[in-house]
Design a protein around this motif. Sequence first.
Motif, short mmCIF file in Angstrom:
data_model
loop_
_atom_site.label_atom_id
_atom_site.label_comp_id
_atom_site.label_asym_id
_atom_site.label_seq_id
_atom_site.Cartn_x
_atom_site.Cartn_y
_atom_site.Cartn_z
N GLU A 1 0.13 -25.53 71.31
CA GLU A 1 1.22 -26.40 71.73
C GLU A 1 1.80 -27.24 70.59
OE1 GLU A 1 4.00 -27.80 74.42
OE2 GLU A 1 2.57 -26.19 74.68
N PRO A 2 0.98 -27.91 69.76
CA PRO A 2 1.59 -28.69 68.67
C PRO A 2 2.36 -27.83 67.69
CG PRO A 2 -0.68 -29.37 69.03
CD PRO A 2 -0.45 -28.15 69.86
N GLU A 3 1.91 -26.60 67.44
CA GLU A 3 2.62 -25.72 66.51
C GLU A 3 3.97 -25.29 67.06
OE1 GLU A 3 0.12 -22.44 65.49
OE2 GLU A 3 -1.49 -23.72 64.78
N LEU A 4 4.08 -25.13 68.39
CA LEU A 4 5.35 -24.71 69.00
C LEU A 4 6.44 -25.74 68.76
CD1 LEU A 4 4.25 -23.21 72.45
CD2 LEU A 4 5.07 -21.99 70.43
N HIS A 5 6.09 -27.01 68.71
CA HIS A 5 7.09 -28.06 68.52
C HIS A 5 7.65 -28.06 67.11
CE1 HIS A 5 6.76 -29.97 72.40
NE2 HIS A 5 5.45 -29.89 72.31
N THR A 6 6.95 -27.47 66.17
CA THR A 6 7.39 -27.53 64.78
C THR A 6 8.00 -26.22 64.29
OG1 THR A 6 5.19 -26.89 64.00
CG2 THR A 6 5.65 -29.26 64.21
N LEU A 7 7.99 -25.18 65.10
CA LEU A 7 8.55 -23.90 64.67
C LEU A 7 10.06 -24.03 64.47
CD1 LEU A 7 6.74 -21.26 66.88
CD2 LEU A 7 6.40 -21.71 64.46
N ARG A 8 10.51 -23.64 63.30
CA ARG A 8 11.93 -23.69 62.97
C ARG A 8 12.39 -22.28 62.66
NH1 ARG A 8 13.14 -28.59 64.23
NH2 ARG A 8 11.94 -30.24 63.31
N CYS A 9 13.66 -22.03 62.91
CA CYS A 9 14.20 -20.71 62.60
C CYS A 9 15.65 -20.86 62.18
CB CYS A 9 14.07 -19.78 63.80
SG CYS A 9 14.96 -20.33 65.26
N SER A 10 16.13 -19.84 61.52
CA SER A 10 17.52 -19.85 61.07
C SER A 10 18.42 -19.44 62.24
CB SER A 10 17.71 -18.86 59.92
OG SER A 10 17.55 -17.53 60.41
N VAL B 1 25.06 -26.85 74.36
CA VAL B 1 24.02 -26.12 75.10
C VAL B 1 22.74 -26.08 74.27
CG1 VAL B 1 23.36 -23.88 76.05
CG2 VAL B 1 25.68 -24.75 76.39
N LEU B 2 22.87 -25.72 73.00
CA LEU B 2 21.72 -25.65 72.10
C LEU B 2 21.71 -26.87 71.19
CD1 LEU B 2 21.82 -21.90 70.96
CD2 LEU B 2 20.42 -22.93 72.75
N PRO B 3 20.54 -27.45 71.04
CA PRO B 3 20.46 -28.61 70.13
C PRO B 3 20.42 -28.15 68.67
CG PRO B 3 18.30 -28.14 71.06
CD PRO B 3 19.27 -27.18 71.71
N GLN B 4 21.05 -28.93 67.83
CA GLN B 4 21.01 -28.66 66.40
C GLN B 4 19.80 -29.39 65.82
OE1 GLN B 4 23.35 -26.86 64.35
NE2 GLN B 4 21.67 -27.10 62.94
N ALA B 5 19.04 -28.71 65.03
CA ALA B 5 17.86 -29.35 64.42
C ALA B 5 18.33 -30.36 63.38
CB ALA B 5 16.97 -28.30 63.79
N PRO B 6 17.60 -31.44 63.21
CA PRO B 6 18.02 -32.49 62.29
C PRO B 6 17.94 -32.10 60.81
CG PRO B 6 15.89 -33.04 63.25
CD PRO B 6 16.39 -31.81 63.94
N ARG B 7 17.21 -31.04 60.50
CA ARG B 7 16.99 -30.70 59.10
C ARG B 7 18.12 -29.92 58.46
NH1 ARG B 7 11.91 -27.64 57.59
NH2 ARG B 7 10.97 -28.01 59.57
N GLY B 8 19.25 -29.78 59.08
CA GLY B 8 20.34 -29.04 58.46
C GLY B 8 20.93 -28.04 59.43
N ARG B 9 22.04 -27.45 59.05
CA ARG B 9 22.77 -26.58 59.97
C ARG B 9 22.04 -25.29 60.31
NH1 ARG B 9 27.42 -27.13 61.92
NH2 ARG B 9 27.87 -24.92 61.97
N SER B 10 21.12 -24.83 59.48
CA SER B 10 20.52 -23.53 59.76
C SER B 10 19.08 -23.61 60.25
CB SER B 10 20.58 -22.66 58.51
OG SER B 10 19.81 -23.25 57.49
N ALA B 11 18.57 -24.79 60.48
CA ALA B 11 17.18 -24.93 60.93
C ALA B 11 17.15 -25.38 62.38
CB ALA B 11 16.42 -25.90 60.04
N LEU C 1 12.82 -23.85 67.47
CA LEU C 1 12.78 -22.66 68.32
C LEU C 1 12.46 -23.01 69.77
CD1 LEU C 1 13.00 -19.61 68.53
CD2 LEU C 1 10.57 -19.46 67.99
N ARG C 2 11.47 -23.85 69.98
CA ARG C 2 11.05 -24.19 71.35
C ARG C 2 12.18 -24.89 72.11
NH1 ARG C 2 8.83 -28.34 74.39
NH2 ARG C 2 7.26 -27.66 75.89
#
Length: 175
Positions: A21-30, A53-63, A66-67
Amino acid sequence: MSDEVIDLLAPFESAPVVASEPELHTLRCSRAELAAFLGLTTRRINQLVEDGVLPQAPRGRSAYNLREAVLAYGTYLSERSRGRLGDGDPLKAERLRQAKEAADKLALQNARARGELVEAAAVEREWGDMLRGVRAAMLSIPSRVASRLGTLTPADVAAIDREIRDVLSDTAEGR
Protein backbone atom coordinates in the motif's frame (compact mmCIF):
# COMPACT_ATOMS: atom_id res chain seq x y z
CA MET A 1 1.62 -30.53 -2.86
CA SER A 2 0.30 -32.69 -5.63
CA ASP A 3 1.72 -32.38 -9.11
CA GLU A 4 -1.62 -31.05 -10.38
CA VAL A 5 -1.59 -28.15 -7.92
CA ILE A 6 2.03 -27.36 -8.71
CA ASP A 7 1.19 -27.32 -12.44
CA LEU A 8 -1.72 -24.97 -11.79
CA LEU A 9 0.45 -22.57 -9.75
CA ALA A 10 3.40 -22.59 -12.17
CA PRO A 11 2.27 -19.55 -14.18
CA PHE A 12 2.09 -17.48 -10.98
CA GLU A 13 5.66 -18.22 -9.87
CA SER A 14 7.02 -15.63 -12.27
CA ALA A 15 4.22 -13.12 -11.62
CA PRO A 16 5.42 -9.74 -10.37
CA VAL A 17 5.04 -9.02 -6.70
CA VAL A 18 2.20 -6.62 -5.98
CA ALA A 19 3.39 -3.41 -4.41
CA SER A 20 2.43 -2.80 -0.84
CA GLU A 21 0.00 0.00 0.00
CA PRO A 22 2.65 2.66 0.82
CA GLU A 23 4.48 1.91 -2.44
CA LEU A 24 1.28 2.37 -4.48
CA HIS A 25 0.98 5.97 -3.30
CA THR A 26 4.42 6.84 -4.62
CA LEU A 27 4.32 5.16 -8.04
CA ARG A 28 4.79 7.76 -10.75
CA CYS A 29 4.53 7.35 -14.48
CA SER A 30 4.89 9.42 -17.60
CA ARG A 31 2.00 10.55 -19.75
CA ALA A 32 2.83 7.86 -22.34
CA GLU A 33 3.00 5.17 -19.65
CA LEU A 34 -0.32 6.28 -18.17
CA ALA A 35 -1.91 6.32 -21.62
CA ALA A 36 -0.65 2.81 -22.33
CA PHE A 37 -1.79 1.60 -18.91
CA LEU A 38 -5.33 3.00 -19.39
CA GLY A 39 -5.54 2.09 -23.07
CA LEU A 40 -5.79 5.72 -24.16
CA THR A 41 -3.78 8.11 -26.28
CA THR A 42 -1.53 10.77 -24.78
CA ARG A 43 -3.80 13.38 -26.34
CA ARG A 44 -6.77 11.92 -24.44
CA ILE A 45 -4.73 11.98 -21.23
CA ASN A 46 -4.09 15.70 -21.82
CA GLN A 47 -7.82 16.29 -22.37
CA LEU A 48 -8.72 14.43 -19.18
CA VAL A 49 -6.21 16.48 -17.20
CA GLU A 50 -7.52 19.74 -18.71
CA ASP A 51 -11.11 18.68 -17.90
CA GLY A 52 -10.10 17.98 -14.29
CA VAL A 53 -10.78 14.24 -14.55
CA LEU A 54 -7.17 13.19 -13.98
CA PRO A 55 -5.03 14.91 -11.39
CA GLN A 56 -1.71 16.35 -12.45
CA ALA A 57 1.17 15.24 -10.26
CA PRO A 58 2.97 18.09 -8.51
CA ARG A 59 6.41 17.05 -9.75
CA GLY A 60 5.96 18.34 -13.30
CA ARG A 61 3.85 17.87 -16.38
CA SER A 62 4.95 14.32 -17.16
CA ALA A 63 4.90 12.71 -13.71
CA TYR A 64 1.49 11.28 -12.81
CA ASN A 65 0.64 9.51 -9.59
CA LEU A 66 -0.47 6.16 -11.01
CA ARG A 67 -2.82 5.21 -8.15
CA GLU A 68 -4.62 8.57 -8.11
CA ALA A 69 -4.92 8.64 -11.90
CA VAL A 70 -6.38 5.14 -12.11
CA LEU A 71 -8.86 5.81 -9.30
CA ALA A 72 -9.93 9.13 -10.85
CA TYR A 73 -10.35 7.58 -14.29
CA GLY A 74 -12.35 4.67 -12.86
CA THR A 75 -14.67 7.09 -11.05
CA TYR A 76 -15.06 9.12 -14.24
CA LEU A 77 -15.99 6.04 -16.28
CA SER A 78 -18.42 4.85 -13.62
CA GLU A 79 -20.21 8.20 -13.43
CA ARG A 80 -20.28 8.57 -17.19
CA SER A 81 -21.81 5.12 -17.63
CA ARG A 82 -24.55 6.05 -15.17
CA GLY A 83 -25.30 9.24 -17.10
CA ARG A 84 -24.21 11.53 -14.28
CA LEU A 85 -21.64 13.42 -16.26
CA GLY A 86 -22.35 15.99 -18.85
CA ASP A 87 -19.21 16.94 -20.64
CA GLY A 88 -20.09 20.59 -20.21
CA ASP A 89 -20.48 21.25 -23.93
CA PRO A 90 -23.96 22.70 -24.56
CA LEU A 91 -23.63 22.07 -28.30
CA LYS A 92 -23.00 18.35 -27.69
CA ALA A 93 -25.91 18.23 -25.24
CA GLU A 94 -28.21 19.87 -27.79
CA ARG A 95 -27.08 17.49 -30.54
CA LEU A 96 -27.70 14.55 -28.24
CA ARG A 97 -31.19 15.86 -27.42
CA GLN A 98 -31.96 16.34 -31.12
CA ALA A 99 -30.70 12.85 -31.93
CA LYS A 100 -32.94 11.38 -29.23
CA GLU A 101 -35.93 13.36 -30.53
CA ALA A 102 -35.26 12.20 -34.09
CA ALA A 103 -35.01 8.60 -32.91
CA ASP A 104 -38.28 8.93 -30.97
CA LYS A 105 -40.00 10.46 -34.00
CA LEU A 106 -38.79 7.65 -36.24
CA ALA A 107 -39.90 5.03 -33.72
CA LEU A 108 -43.39 6.58 -33.62
CA GLN A 109 -43.57 6.70 -37.42
CA ASN A 110 -42.55 3.04 -37.63
CA ALA A 111 -45.09 2.02 -34.99
CA ARG A 112 -47.82 3.93 -36.84
CA ALA A 113 -46.82 2.26 -40.13
CA ARG A 114 -47.05 -1.17 -38.48
CA GLY A 115 -50.53 -0.30 -37.22
CA GLU A 116 -49.47 -0.31 -33.57
CA LEU A 117 -50.60 3.30 -33.06
CA VAL A 118 -53.83 5.02 -33.97
CA GLU A 119 -54.86 8.66 -33.86
CA ALA A 120 -56.52 9.72 -30.62
CA ALA A 121 -59.30 11.47 -32.57
CA ALA A 122 -60.12 8.23 -34.42
CA VAL A 123 -60.31 6.32 -31.13
CA GLU A 124 -62.54 9.03 -29.64
CA ARG A 125 -64.88 8.92 -32.66
CA GLU A 126 -65.13 5.12 -32.53
CA TRP A 127 -65.84 5.04 -28.79
CA GLY A 128 -68.36 7.86 -29.16
CA ASP A 129 -70.24 5.92 -31.85
CA MET A 130 -70.24 2.77 -29.71
CA LEU A 131 -71.48 4.58 -26.62
CA ARG A 132 -74.25 6.34 -28.54
CA GLY A 133 -75.39 2.92 -29.75
CA VAL A 134 -75.35 1.54 -26.18
CA ARG A 135 -77.32 4.58 -24.93
CA ALA A 136 -79.97 4.18 -27.64
CA ALA A 137 -80.31 0.45 -26.88
CA MET A 138 -80.64 1.11 -23.15
CA LEU A 139 -83.29 3.79 -23.68
CA SER A 140 -85.34 1.41 -25.84
CA ILE A 141 -85.57 -1.19 -23.02
CA PRO A 142 -88.71 0.19 -21.28
CA SER A 143 -90.86 0.18 -24.44
CA ARG A 144 -89.58 -3.30 -25.47
CA VAL A 145 -90.30 -4.75 -22.01
CA ALA A 146 -93.79 -3.14 -21.99
CA SER A 147 -94.67 -4.65 -25.38
CA ARG A 148 -93.45 -8.14 -24.34
CA LEU A 149 -95.09 -8.30 -20.95
CA GLY A 150 -98.28 -6.37 -21.62
CA THR A 151 -99.13 -6.32 -17.90
CA LEU A 152 -97.01 -3.27 -17.04
CA THR A 153 -98.83 -0.05 -16.31
CA PRO A 154 -97.60 3.22 -17.80
CA ALA A 155 -96.28 4.08 -14.31
CA ASP A 156 -94.20 0.83 -14.27
CA VAL A 157 -92.75 1.63 -17.70
CA ALA A 158 -91.99 5.19 -16.57
CA ALA A 159 -90.24 3.86 -13.42
CA ILE A 160 -88.05 1.50 -15.52
CA ASP A 161 -87.30 4.34 -17.92
CA ARG A 162 -86.35 6.66 -15.02
CA GLU A 163 -83.97 4.02 -13.51
CA ILE A 164 -82.22 3.46 -16.85
CA ARG A 165 -81.83 7.20 -17.42
CA ASP A 166 -80.46 7.67 -13.88
CA VAL A 167 -77.89 4.93 -14.41
CA LEU A 168 -76.86 6.40 -17.77
CA SER A 169 -76.53 9.89 -16.20
CA ASP A 170 -74.52 8.57 -13.24
CA THR A 171 -72.23 6.67 -15.60
CA ALA A 172 -71.73 9.74 -17.81
CA GLU A 173 -70.79 11.80 -14.74
CA GLY A 174 -68.35 9.15 -13.52
CA ARG A 175 -70.27 8.11 -10.41
